[in-house]
Design an enzyme around this catalytic site. Sequence first.
Site, PDB file in Angstrom:
ATOM      1  N   PRO A   2       0.791  -1.226   0.000  1.00 48.24           N
ATOM      2  CA  PRO A   2       0.000   0.000   0.000  1.00 48.24           C
ATOM      3  C   PRO A   2       0.818   1.268   0.000  1.00 48.24           C
ATOM      4  CG  PRO A   2       0.198  -0.816   2.207  1.00 48.24           C
ATOM      5  CD  PRO A   2       1.108  -1.628   1.358  1.00 48.24           C
ATOM      6  N   GLU A   3       0.151   2.366  -0.324  1.00 44.92           N
ATOM      7  CA  GLU A   3       0.709   3.702  -0.128  1.00 44.92           C
ATOM      8  C   GLU A   3       0.068   4.283   1.131  1.00 44.92           C
ATOM      9  OE1 GLU A   3       1.108   6.024  -3.720  1.00 44.92           O
ATOM     10  OE2 GLU A   3       1.196   4.224  -4.928  1.00 44.92           O
ATOM     11  N   LYS A  52       4.224   5.639   5.422  1.00 42.15           N
ATOM     12  CA  LYS A  52       3.807   4.257   5.178  1.00 42.15           C
ATOM     13  C   LYS A  52       4.036   3.384   6.412  1.00 42.15           C
ATOM     14  CE  LYS A  52       4.923   4.980   0.342  1.00 42.15           C
ATOM     15  NZ  LYS A  52       5.992   4.881  -0.671  1.00 42.15           N
ATOM     16  N   ARG A 157      12.792  11.738  10.195  1.00 44.24           N
ATOM     17  CA  ARG A 157      13.413  11.554   8.882  1.00 44.24           C
ATOM     18  C   ARG A 157      12.379  11.545   7.746  1.00 44.24           C
ATOM     19  NH1 ARG A 157      13.097   6.282   6.909  1.00 44.24           N
ATOM     20  NH2 ARG A 157      12.694   4.669   8.462  1.00 44.24           N
ATOM     21  N   ASN A 197       4.380   4.796  -5.818  1.00 45.00           N
ATOM     22  CA  ASN A 197       4.538   4.812  -7.272  1.00 45.00           C
ATOM     23  C   ASN A 197       3.246   5.088  -8.044  1.00 45.00           C
ATOM     24  OD1 ASN A 197       6.275   4.712  -9.452  1.00 45.00           O
ATOM     25  ND2 ASN A 197       5.830   2.552  -9.864  1.00 45.00           N
ATOM     26  N   ARG A 290      11.905   2.582 -10.133  1.00 41.30           N
ATOM     27  CA  ARG A 290      10.541   2.072 -10.306  1.00 41.30           C
ATOM     28  C   ARG A 290      10.022   2.529 -11.658  1.00 41.30           C
ATOM     29  NH1 ARG A 290       8.458   1.339  -5.290  1.00 41.30           N
ATOM     30  NH2 ARG A 290       6.934   0.041  -6.345  1.00 41.30           N
TER      31      ARG A 290
END
Length: 304
Positions: A2-3, A52, A157, A197, A290
């Site tokens: 998943p995103e 994520k 981060r 992506n 990607r």
Amino acid sequence: MPEGNEIHRWAERHTAAFGDKVVRIEAPSTSRFVDAPLLDGRVLKGVRAVGKHLGYDFGKDRILHVHLGMYGDWTEGTGPLPPEKGALRVRIFDSKKTGDPKRVKQESAEGSRPHRWYSEDDGSDALDPQKIAWVELRGPTDCSVYSEAEWKKLEERLGPDPLNGDGAERFVEIVRSKKTPIAVLLMDQSVAAGVGNILRAELLHRARMNPFKPGNEIDEKTLKAMWKDLVPLMKSAMVDRRMVTTRPKDRPTKKTGSPLKEETHYVYRRQGKPCFVCGEDVKTMEMAGRNLFWCPKCQSASLQ
DNA sequence: GCCTTATGCTCAC
DNA sequence: TGAGCCTAAGGCT
């Protein structure tokens, strides 16, 4: 798989299902997830999400960090736990709803009555999270206990997360400080946390943005508009467990609600097919490790 | 059945 | 830059 949008959705569902309850956690002793006994039988205070990443907060510096990576996924269900399968899995469950796992395992072994494992069985997302009795995690990149300090380090981060109410300012500032192509920047979690992506390709097409355009050459107004588009896009992207990024007016059938399978994306994995907007063939190439997809006509503007 | 591909990321070189 | 992680689905034979 998943995103960020789906990660936040899991956090909400799992909080609704298990928040403030004593939960059981089981993982095969042969698995990499050695920390289950540390959390088993404790109260799950809530589930947080950033980018994520998922964090199951058990208090006392015990946050179960879950990152699904490329293959990881959750399944959920009502009633007794399903039989164990070969793969190594982690289960979180409410034993008041599932019943005694030992007894259920025995019933399963005896081939007793089948029951539904997945909410998708009824063709929708309709399973009320309050009714979830168990969830099962498969194939995550990481499933380990973090301290608060470690979680904070993780947040530090990451870039702004559109789903955590972060504003456009940081995003604009970071993008405009780099010469890197925008399509590469969008895959960088320190630029926009949670974008993956599918979203990078679709967001760029929706903005008619050339994927190769360097960040520092994009004007502030355009970047702010992209962020403004991203927030509701991520919130509404999941329809019937599918990522949907097309506007109904751009779909060949103009169908609203749940679109046809071939109309869910503008460009993602549509290489060689005609762009819904201009008819030009969608192109693909590898970018940031990607596959990037874009329409060379709609997204040709102003490399100058 | 086999091969490729995939909404991700880290580490070594 | 490329290998590795680790799982399932889809397209082929």
